[in-house]
Design a protein around this motif. Structure first.
Motif, PDB file in Angstrom:
ATOM      1  N   SER A 134      83.567   4.894 137.329  1.00  0.00           N
ATOM      2  CA  SER A 134      83.235   3.953 137.345  1.00  0.00           C
ATOM      3  C   SER A 134      81.647   4.605 137.296  1.00  0.00           C
ATOM      4  O   SER A 134      80.482   3.627 136.723  1.00  0.00           O
ATOM      5  CB  SER A 134      82.787   3.336 138.354  1.00  0.00           C
ATOM      6  N   LYS A 135      81.468   5.722 138.304  1.00  0.00           N
ATOM      7  CA  LYS A 135      80.481   6.518 137.581  1.00  0.00           C
ATOM      8  C   LYS A 135      79.348   6.454 135.791  1.00  0.00           C
ATOM      9  O   LYS A 135      78.338   6.432 136.077  1.00  0.00           O
ATOM     10  CB  LYS A 135      79.818   7.329 138.466  1.00  0.00           C
ATOM     11  N   ASN A 136      80.420   6.780 134.975  1.00  0.00           N
ATOM     12  CA  ASN A 136      80.071   7.108 134.111  1.00  0.00           C
ATOM     13  C   ASN A 136      80.304   5.817 133.043  1.00  0.00           C
ATOM     14  O   ASN A 136      80.315   5.783 132.076  1.00  0.00           O
ATOM     15  CB  ASN A 136      81.123   7.712 133.227  1.00  0.00           C
ATOM     16  N   ASN A 137      80.657   4.315 133.759  1.00  0.00           N
ATOM     17  CA  ASN A 137      80.648   2.813 133.227  1.00  0.00           C
ATOM     18  C   ASN A 137      81.668   2.508 132.042  1.00  0.00           C
ATOM     19  O   ASN A 137      81.082   2.634 130.952  1.00  0.00           O
ATOM     20  CB  ASN A 137      79.018   2.073 132.406  1.00  0.00           C
ATOM     21  N   ASP A 182      83.306  -0.357 142.013  1.00  0.00           N
ATOM     22  CA  ASP A 182      82.741   0.163 143.417  1.00  0.00           C
ATOM     23  C   ASP A 182      83.093  -1.001 144.213  1.00  0.00           C
ATOM     24  O   ASP A 182      84.367  -0.054 145.469  1.00  0.00           O
ATOM     25  CB  ASP A 182      81.093   0.367 143.891  1.00  0.00           C
ATOM     26  N   THR A 231      86.895   6.688 140.747  1.00  0.00           N
ATOM     27  CA  THR A 231      85.267   6.384 141.032  1.00  0.00           C
ATOM     28  C   THR A 231      84.476   7.559 139.930  1.00  0.00           C
ATOM     29  O   THR A 231      83.201   6.788 139.798  1.00  0.00           O
ATOM     30  CB  THR A 231      85.626   7.670 141.777  1.00  0.00           C
ATOM     31  N   LEU A 232      84.946   7.987 138.604  1.00  0.00           N
ATOM     32  CA  LEU A 232      84.154   8.626 138.178  1.00  0.00           C
ATOM     33  C   LEU A 232      84.273   7.759 136.849  1.00  0.00           C
ATOM     34  O   LEU A 232      82.686   8.214 136.380  1.00  0.00           O
ATOM     35  CB  LEU A 232      85.310  10.165 137.423  1.00  0.00           C
TER      36      LEU A 232
END
Length: 235
Positions: free
Chosen positions: A129-132, A183, A126-127
């Motif tokens: 993904s959030k940070n691309n 996601d 998840t982290l």
């Protein structure tokens, strides 16, 4: 055919045989399309890049050819293969058969400590993904599936999967931007995790089967967007 674009030199470690390290880095660059389909790979240039003799480079090329990532043509050289939709479909079919059996066993054997490790992995996904962080996400995705084979006490299954999924990985990398964003994959991983938490083999199998079916729906739009990178149908 394009010629190889030389990447910065890379210092090898002493933890793995040289040929394996060269193979793994080249595999990563081909999968992530840093080295695109059709590229001519030069033994001499890669040897210079890694400061090694040509023998481990040749051995890495052979392993990449076994994975379907390069084609070695006598008197012509070694070229990065275009993506074969048929090979992707075959790899997904074999992988699905293996992982469905693995996850059923994992649902019966998983321990609380192993569930915590899986949850930690999902949090890191998840982290990323959030940070691309695409490369980090892909590595954590692989780790999640590898952990399932460990929980099922069948590490050989992961070795088999790794050998057949190289072509799948190139499509997987290309899909992450729009067709199959991280996601949605993370949500699928959580459904697998939830089934393991409930120790429900049937639900775990259904969840991983649905997850791996994703490749069927993503290959067509990716092929349309990157026609030059795919082999013509029937080859």
């Amino acid at each position: 055919m394009s010629t190889q674009i030389i990447s910065p030199s890379y210092e090898l470690s002493g933890t793995l045989p040289v040929n394996q390290q060269v193979y793994r880095l080249l595999r990563k660059e081909i999968v992530e399309c840093t080295i695109p389909p059709g590229t001519l790979l030069s033994e001499k240039e890669i040897s210079s890049r890694f400061s090694v003799s040509r023998q481990p480079v040749r051995e890495a090329f052979i392993k990449l050819a076994e994975n379907g990532l390069v084609q070695i043509l006598p008197q012509r050289g070694t070229f990065v293969r275009k993506i074969s939709a048929k090979r992707v479909a075959d790899g997904r079919f074999i992988r699905c058969a293996i992982e469905c059996s693995i996850v059923r066993r994992a649902a019966l054997l998983v321990t609380p400590a192993q569930l915590l490790e899986l949850e930690h992995n999902l949090n890191r996904q998840t982290l990323a993904s959030k940070n691309n962080q695409t490369s980090e996400f892909l590595a954590l995705d692989d780790q999640f599936h590898q952990m399932l084979t460990g929980i099922a006490d069948c590490p050989l299954a992961w070795e088999t999967i790794e050998n057949i999924k190289a072509t799948m990985d190139r499509v997987r990398f290309l899909t992450l931007s729009e067709v199959s964003p991280p996601d949605s994959l993370i949500a699928q991983h959580y459904r697998i995790f939830d089934a393991l938490t409930r120790r429900d083999p049937g639900a775990a199998e259904a969840a991983i089967n649905a997850h791996l079916q994703e490749m069927i729906y993503t290959i067509t739009p990716i092929e349309r967007q990157n026609q030059d990178w795919f082999e013509p149908e029937g080859q």
